[in-house]
Design an enzyme around this catalytic site. Structure first.
Site, PDB file in Angstrom:
ATOM      1  N   GLU A  17      -9.196   0.008  -4.574  1.00 29.31           N
ATOM      2  CA  GLU A  17      -8.063   0.442  -3.735  1.00 29.31           C
ATOM      3  C   GLU A  17      -6.945   0.968  -4.639  1.00 29.31           C
ATOM      4  OE1 GLU A  17      -6.685  -2.527  -0.968  1.00 29.31           O
ATOM      5  OE2 GLU A  17      -8.532  -2.456   0.206  1.00 29.31           O
ATOM      6  N   ASP A  72       0.874  -1.174   0.000  1.00 31.12           N
ATOM      7  CA  ASP A  72       0.000   0.000   0.000  1.00 31.12           C
ATOM      8  C   ASP A  72       0.910   1.223   0.000  1.00 31.12           C
ATOM      9  OD1 ASP A  72      -2.182  -1.679   0.227  1.00 31.12           O
ATOM     10  OD2 ASP A  72      -2.416  -1.376   2.395  1.00 31.12           O
TER      11      ASP A  72
HETATM   12 ZN   LIG Z   1      -3.206  -3.358   0.631  1.00 32.18          ZN
END
Ligand SMILES: [Zn+2]
Length: 252
Positions: free
Chosen positions: A222, A179
């Site tokens: 995402e 991320d």
């Molecule tokens: Zn992630």
């Protein structure tokens, strides 16, 4: 006379010893058998070599398959799964933040290339241990329950899983997901996102959870979550417009 007998005696002893030696010959031949096997050794050792080559070429193929391992709500990791990990370059991540050792070079190279273009990629979530994943998931279940008091535990868990993967179903546990910078949808409006959209595939990364693929991935959009699949696969997946699940279904 005595000398003649002595000479004869010596002669007999000599002949007997020769016979004895001949008698020993079969036992000498026995060790000679292994030595004849030794002669074959170069041949037989060349066989293992060629089979080693086969093994290593198989290993290369196997090597490639780790990049495309599917981990999602329907395909959990084996419990206790533990990748070989390496610390990410601390210019791009905190101390103790790790990634799969086989892909670490590409990750560091990507962050370095972005930096060269004036874009600072920062790893906020790398490989994750199961205790962390479990804690994150449980916290998300509590948030869902707080917002939806009428939900059963099962309903709350199902909804939580679209945002935080259940234990052993997260790509972060696989060690091949990152991320970047911010886990907000507004990340899509940043220079980091634009840079990743243009270049991530060259370093083997895909945006793993695209918009409009939620029903297939089981995960919300995402823009910050990138999965390593290797440059070749990443370019092909990006060009196809498919998410990983669809791509694997179609081509593997
Ligand atoms: Zn992630």
């Amino acid at each position: 006379m005595f000398k003649k007998f002595f000479a004869l005696f010596i002669c007999i002893v000599f002949c007997l010893s020769l016979v004895a030696c001949k008698g020993d010959l079969p036992t000498i031949e026995i060790p000679s058998e292994p030595s004849s096997q030794v002669e074959y050794l170069p041949q037989s050792s060349s066989e293992p070599e060629s089979s080693e080559e086969e093994t290593s070429s198989e290993a290369v193929e196997e090597d490639d398959s780790w990049k495309m391992v599917l981990v999602n709500g329907w395909h959990p990791l084996e419990e206790g799964f533990m990748p070989d990990l390496t610390q990410i370059d601390t210019r791009f991540a905190n101390e103790g933040y790790k990634f799969d050792s086989r892909a670490i070079e590409d990750l560091n190279a990507m962050c370095q290339a972005a930096l060269k273009d004036g874009v600072k990629l920062w790893v906020i979530s790398p490989w994750r241990r199961n205790s962390t994943q479990t804690a994150n998931f449980n916290a998300q279940v509590q948030r869902v329950l707080a917002n939806n008091p009428s939900f059963s535990k099962e309903q709350a868990e199902d909804e939580a899983a679209t945002v935080v993967a259940r234990p052993w179903t997260s790509e972060h546990q696989l060690g091949l997901a990152i991320d970047f910078n911010s886990v907000e949808e507004s990340f899509e409006n940043t220079a980091q996102f634009r840079w990743l959209s243009e270049h991530a595939q060259d370093y083997g990364f895909i945006m793993r959870y695209p918009k409009s693929k939620e029903a297939i991935t089981g995960v919300i959009y995402e823009p910050w979550h990138y999965r390593y699949v290797g440059p070749e696969n990443a370019k092909a997946i990006k060009a196809s417009g498919l998410c990983l699940e669809e791509y694997l279904e179609k081509y593997k």
